[in-house]
Design a protein around this motif. Structure first.
Motif, PDB file in Angstrom:
ATOM      1  N   HIS A 144     167.194 -43.997  35.761  1.00 19.54           N
ATOM      2  CA  HIS A 144     168.504 -43.517  36.156  1.00 19.54           C
ATOM      3  C   HIS A 144     169.486 -44.655  35.912  1.00 19.54           C
ATOM      4  O   HIS A 144     169.068 -45.771  35.605  1.00 19.54           O
ATOM      5  CB  HIS A 144     168.531 -43.131  37.635  1.00 19.54           C
ATOM      6  CG  HIS A 144     167.534 -42.078  37.999  1.00 19.54           C
ATOM      7  ND1 HIS A 144     167.777 -40.736  37.845  1.00 19.54           N
ATOM      8  CD2 HIS A 144     166.284 -42.175  38.501  1.00 19.54           C
ATOM      9  CE1 HIS A 144     166.715 -40.053  38.247  1.00 19.54           C
ATOM     10  NE2 HIS A 144     165.787 -40.906  38.642  1.00 19.54           N
ATOM     11  N   CYS A 179     175.091 -40.746  38.036  1.00 19.31           N
ATOM     12  CA  CYS A 179     173.894 -41.203  37.333  1.00 19.31           C
ATOM     13  C   CYS A 179     174.216 -41.050  35.860  1.00 19.31           C
ATOM     14  O   CYS A 179     174.546 -39.952  35.415  1.00 19.31           O
ATOM     15  CB  CYS A 179     172.673 -40.365  37.668  1.00 19.31           C
ATOM     16  SG  CYS A 179     171.285 -40.784  36.576  1.00 19.31           S
ATOM     17  N   GLU A 181     172.226 -42.157  33.186  1.00 22.02           N
ATOM     18  CA  GLU A 181     171.116 -42.097  32.227  1.00 22.02           C
ATOM     19  C   GLU A 181     170.448 -40.756  32.404  1.00 22.02           C
ATOM     20  O   GLU A 181     170.020 -40.426  33.511  1.00 22.02           O
ATOM     21  CB  GLU A 181     170.122 -43.232  32.482  1.00 22.02           C
ATOM     22  CG  GLU A 181     168.999 -43.301  31.452  1.00 22.02           C
ATOM     23  CD  GLU A 181     169.497 -43.727  30.097  1.00 22.02           C
ATOM     24  OE1 GLU A 181     169.849 -44.897  29.937  1.00 22.02           O
ATOM     25  OE2 GLU A 181     169.559 -42.877  29.194  1.00 22.02           O
ATOM     26  N   CYS A 183     168.334 -37.805  33.144  1.00 23.55           N
ATOM     27  CA  CYS A 183     167.105 -37.842  33.920  1.00 23.55           C
ATOM     28  C   CYS A 183     166.542 -36.457  34.188  1.00 23.55           C
ATOM     29  O   CYS A 183     165.752 -36.268  35.099  1.00 23.55           O
ATOM     30  CB  CYS A 183     167.351 -38.582  35.224  1.00 23.55           C
ATOM     31  SG  CYS A 183     168.668 -37.862  36.218  1.00 23.55           S
ATOM     32  N   HIS A 187     170.493 -33.754  36.178  1.00 21.63           N
ATOM     33  CA  HIS A 187     171.150 -35.028  35.878  1.00 21.63           C
ATOM     34  C   HIS A 187     172.644 -34.982  36.203  1.00 21.63           C
ATOM     35  O   HIS A 187     173.184 -35.882  36.841  1.00 21.63           O
ATOM     36  CB  HIS A 187     170.934 -35.343  34.397  1.00 21.63           C
ATOM     37  CG  HIS A 187     171.777 -36.442  33.857  1.00 21.63           C
ATOM     38  ND1 HIS A 187     171.718 -37.725  34.344  1.00 21.63           N
ATOM     39  CD2 HIS A 187     172.712 -36.456  32.876  1.00 21.63           C
ATOM     40  CE1 HIS A 187     172.566 -38.487  33.670  1.00 21.63           C
ATOM     41  NE2 HIS A 187     173.196 -37.745  32.787  1.00 21.63           N
ATOM     42  N   MET A 190     173.501 -35.310  39.862  1.00 25.67           N
ATOM     43  CA  MET A 190     173.054 -36.487  40.598  1.00 25.67           C
ATOM     44  C   MET A 190     174.261 -37.385  40.842  1.00 25.67           C
ATOM     45  O   MET A 190     174.347 -38.506  40.353  1.00 25.67           O
ATOM     46  CB  MET A 190     171.988 -37.225  39.792  1.00 25.67           C
ATOM     47  CG  MET A 190     171.304 -38.343  40.555  1.00 25.67           C
ATOM     48  SD  MET A 190     169.854 -38.881  39.661  1.00 25.67           S
ATOM     49  CE  MET A 190     169.630 -40.506  40.347  1.00 25.67           C
TER      50      MET A 190
HETATM   51 CU   LIG Z   1     169.524 -39.755  37.256  1.00 26.43          CU
END
Ligand SMILES: [Cu+2]
Ligand code: HEM
Lengths: 335, 547
Positions: A144, A179, A181, A183, A187, A190
């Motif tokens: 993340h 977040c 990155e 994931c 995502h 997040m």
């Molecule tokens: Cu993430």
């Protein structure tokens, strides 16, 4: 929708101003360069548009002096950008010694935050204004990335290792926490917020136990775990112990069997707990059992907080010496 | 213009020499293979484009209302994988390179014609695998396949997609080998290295990357597949692996891969600019050698994708420095093209509009790379829409503009037909404007902090996203028009002469479309490349003697 529209990001950390200055410097150079090229092209296209008569070709096989000039100047300008970027980056990577320590764990799809004093929160991060905050984090599953645009900071949270970064908020208020990155499924959801408070409010918030509050500090919780897991049976204080005493360990230099030295930072401590055979200290037998699979990342962090606290001999004090140690943890330049 | 009278009766050429599906599927003629690639790649581009449309429509509103989370993730993954691995990487090399390389150096074919056909089948197999994976459940890792998400986090069809990319990589490697051998061994008499057209130099440099870089991504992808099926600990930290190792391996290929996309474009643009300004390129040797330099130095900067990954500070400093250093040869090329226009005799035909558009967009794409090479600024911008804008400027604004420019420039040679110049100009301008409206707002979005791969986002980002989606519809129309008039011209376009643009270069000295063996007699080269001074004098003399 229109009212919330903006063209410039908020700047709410000590580093944000420096990043923005460099950003605008590069933007100005780029704009100048683009307009110069576009202008030349338009000018040439109009000035030298095809005419049927009197066409005359120049000798355009290249002019060495011109080529040296126009490679040299961009090179110099780009070196200014490089050095400037590097200087600000070094500042971003060097947490002040008096930073306040906070731990975070990324997990699909939330940020779990632990304050040393024991307060925990999810997808929110409360911090006091005007105080450097250092975040040590890891991930429980995939990579993340902790991103607070208003602070101009971002750092990946990588499973299996600790990464660290710091910032100092300059304005109270609420800021996006993303977040960044990819994931998986949620995502894009997040996301959370960073709440910057007046120091007094922050203290009050820390003390309240309304949501996720805990009466135990992280180090105290770690001490409990230490006892529960039976760590003390080997890591006792006496001479006859099967394992080394952990007092004063955190942040000290450790000798490995091959003679190399290594700093007992958070990464080392985590590894010693989860994969003890991989990092046996010189002079000790490889007898420690692995706790892999028995501990959540939060629990490991509590244990580390406890070990950190052992330096002063006071489990309740939560200032971590791990902090300084981590910067030196650059094993090879490529990793 | 030396538009010689179109031939009354159609001469025998590579298109009419043989008939039937079989003659195409078993052909060993590099020109036909180039066309096979053209049709398959166009199909892939349409698929990737439809996915882009889906993405942009979803992003019109800040809530995820058009599709679910997983569908969106699969959508941008499909878009990225198709566009990168199955469109951009092969685009100019496989279509234009295949068609032009032997013609440009006066050869009858590539060195290994059967291998060339095999490359196309391998590409097809790879594409079938990847598309199959997308149709039977999809993939949601993004085209970057970061571990441990790709090895243990995702339960989508990662292995099958990876196999598709793995297989298609062999197509790249074989094409690279074929090109290198051909350029070394099969140049016409008199065609010395420094007389080669810059397009050939750029294919040479690209082939080097194909051969050196592709095996790395192939092995990396194989390791991901192995880890998924056999649970060996290479990338997965739970098994003792290192997730960051994957990123090193991945970018060691994928950064140079950007140059696979851009070097051939630079070659194309050099050809077009020289022809439509009727000048020799300014600084031929610099432009030629710098392609090689960019190809090799491009292998040294992969770490600039990982400044926030936990990579050490020292590594960050080195990669930042190298990235700035590699930027310089590209910047200088922009000056060289601009200087080539100086005192030229410029006509703005459609290919020239594409080429000039390329310079503009590539310049913006390249300059925004400086923001990302500067460490402190990259920390804020990486993994935001700034990145999305930056790479679309390079890959779509750069590589795709050049691809379209190349298609228009050599279309008369490929098909023997001319297209509607007016429509071509309109679409070139639409593409340029639509492109900027689509992607420029994304720079601002990124600076504001909108992360990439988000379909649900805070409201304050919406206005810019609406601009972007509006631009994308213009851009879509801009791409659709050429599809129509080019297809139309194949059958109904006016016949083209051997050299409709009065261009220099051996490929223009043979009929359009060329005969199967390319040249009726082996050409002998006596001039430097782009000797328009000489050529124009000859053309003027020819016209006078006719009058
Ligand atoms: Cu993430
Ligand atoms: C109408 C034209 C296009 C539009 C509107 C468009 C739109 C987008 C958008 C919005 C994303 C970001 C997805 C995200 O990060 O959430 C994206 C990603 C991407 N696009 Fe495009 N795109 C277009 C054309 C192209 C073309 C022609 C190429 C290459 C030839 C391309 C290559 C990519 C790649 C490699 C990604 C990254 C995918 C990933 O994140 O895994 N795009 N595109």
């Amino acid at each position: 929708m229109i009212s919330r529209f903006r063209l410039l990001p908020e700047a709410a950390s000590t580093i944000a101003g420096s990043v923005d200055q460099l950003y605008w410097f590069i933007a100005a150079i780029s704009a100048g360069f683009s307009f110069a090229v576009a202008g030349m092209i338009l000018f040439f296209v109009i000035r030298y548009r095809r005419r049927e008569t009197g066409r005359e070709h120049p000798e355009s096989d290249g002019v060495l002096s011109l080529e040296i000039l126009w490679s040299g100047i961009p090179f110099l300008i780009s070196m200014v950008m490089f050095v400037w970027g590097a200087v600000v980056f070094l500042e971003m990577r060097t947490p002040p010694a008096d930073s306040m320590q906070i731990f975070a764990v990324g997990k699909r799809w939330m940020w779990k935050v632990q304050h040393l004093e024991g307060r925990r929160e999810i997808n929110e991060l409360h911090i006091p204004v005007g105080r450097p905050v250092k975040i040590t984090m890891t991930s429980e599953d995939v990579i993340h990335s902790f991103f607070v645009p208003a602070f101009r900071v971002k750092q990946d949270a990588v499973p299996g290792r600790y990464s660290e970064f710091w910032f100092e908020a300059t304005k109270t208020g609420e800021y996006h926490l993303f977040c960044s990155e990819f994931c998986g499924t949620q995502h894009a959801r997040m996301i959370g917020k960073v709440v910057v408070m007046e120091p007094a409010d922050y203290q009050a918030w820390l003390g309240s136990t309304e949501r996720g509050g805990s009466r135990l500090s992280m180090a105290e919780a770690g001490e409990e775990a230490f006892a529960e897991l039976g760590c003390a049976s080997c890591h006792g204080e006496g001479d006859g112990s099967r394992g080394p005493s952990l007092r004063g360990l955190a942040g000290s230099q450790i000798r490995m069997p091959d003679g190399t030295m290594r700093v007992a930072d958070a990464t080392y401590l985590r590894q010693s707990i989860l994969q003890p055979l991989a990092v046996v200290r010189d002079g000790w037998d490889p007898v420690m059992p692995s706790f892999q699979g028995q501990l959540t990342e939060d629990r490991v962090l509590e244990l580390i907080a406890y070990i950190n606290s052992l330096e002063s001999g006071d489990a309740a004090a939560g200032v971590s010496p791990v902090a300084e140690a981590i910067e030196e943890n650059e094993e090879t330049p490529w990793m | 213009m030396p538009d010689l009278m179109p031939p009354e009766v159609e001469e025998e050429n590579y298109l009419n020499a043989e008939y039937g599906v079989r003659s195409w599927l078993l052909t060993r003629d590099h020109k036909r293979i180039g066309l096979l690639y053209l049709f398959t790649l166009t199909g892939m581009f349409v698929l990737g484009g439809l996915a882009a449309l889906g993405i942009r429509l979803e992003l019109l509103t800040p809530v995820g209302d058009l599709m679910g989370d997983d569908s969106y993730n699969k959508m941008f993954t499909a878009h990225g994988i198709i566009m990168i691995f199955f469109f951009l990487v092969p685009s100019i090399p496989a279509v234009m390179g295949n068609f032009l390389l032997p013609l440009m150096i006066g050869a009858k074919d590539l060195a290994f014609p059967r291998l060339n056909l095999a490359s196309w089948y391998i590409y097809l197999l790879g594409a079938a695998l990847a598309l199959g994976a997308m149709l039977t459940g999809g993939v949601d890792t993004g085209w970057t396949f970061y571990t441990p998400y790709s090895t243990e986090g995702s339960n989508t069809n990662v292995t099958m997609t990876a196999m598709g990319i793995f297989v298609s990589g062999f197509s790249s490697i074989l094409t690279g080998i074929n090109f290198l051998v051909t350029i070394h061994r099969m140049r016409a008499p008199g065609l010395t290295w420094f007389r080669l057209p810059l397009f050939v130099w750029s294919q040479y440099a690209t082939s080097i990357i194909f051969i050196l870089g592709t095996p790395v991504i192939a092995i990396t992808i194989l390791l991901v597949a192995a880890e998924r099926s056999l649970d060996i600990g290479i990338f997965d930290p739970a098994l003792g692996g290192d997730p960051i190792l994957f990123q090193h391996l991945f970018w060691f290929y994928s950064h140079p891969a950007v140059y696979i996309m851009i070097l051939p474009s630079m070659g194309v643009v050099s050809e077009i600019i020289c022809c439509f300004s009727r000048n020799r390129i300014f600084g031929y040797k610099f432009v030629a050698i710098s392609s090689l330099a960019i190809a090799l130095l491009g292998f040294l900067v992969w770490g600039h994708h990982m400044f926030v990954s936990g990579q050490s500070t020292n590594a960050g400093l080195i990669f930042s420095f190298l990235s700035f250093a590699v930027a310089i040869p590209s910047a200088v090329k922009v000056f060289n093209w601009t200087a080539t226009l100086y005192r030229g005799s410029i006509t703005l035909k459609a290919p020239m509009i594409y080429a000039l558009g390329f310079i503009g967009l590539f310049t913006i794409g390249g300059l925004t790379g400086l923001f990302l090479a500067a460490l402190a600024v990259d920390v804020h911008l990486t993994d935001t829409y700034f990145i999305v804008a930056h790479f679309h400027y390079i890959m779509v604004g750069g590589a795709l503009m050049a691809y379209l420019g190349a298609l228009h420039f050599w279309w008369p040679k490929i098909t023997g037909r001319l297209y509607s110049e007016a429509l071509a100009k309109v679409s070139a301008i639409l593409v340029f404007l639509g492109f900027n409206l689509t992607f420029f707002p994304q720079f601002i979005l990124g600076y504001l902090g909108m992360p990439r791969r988000y379909h649900v986002y805070p409201d304050e980002f919406q206005v810019l996203n609406v601009f972007s989606t509006a631009g994308a519809s213009i851009l879509g129309v801009g791409y659709l028009i050429p599809l129509c008039y080019l297809a139309y011209s194949m059958r109904y376009g006016p016949r083209a002469s051997a050299n409709p643009w009065g261009a220099a270069g051996l490929e223009w000295q043979t009929p359009s479309p060329p005969p199967t063996e390319n040249f009726h007699t082996t050409p002998v080269v006596t001039d430097e490349a782009y000797d328009y001074r000489h050529l124009d004098a000859e053309l003027a003399a020819a016209e006078e003697s006719k009058a």
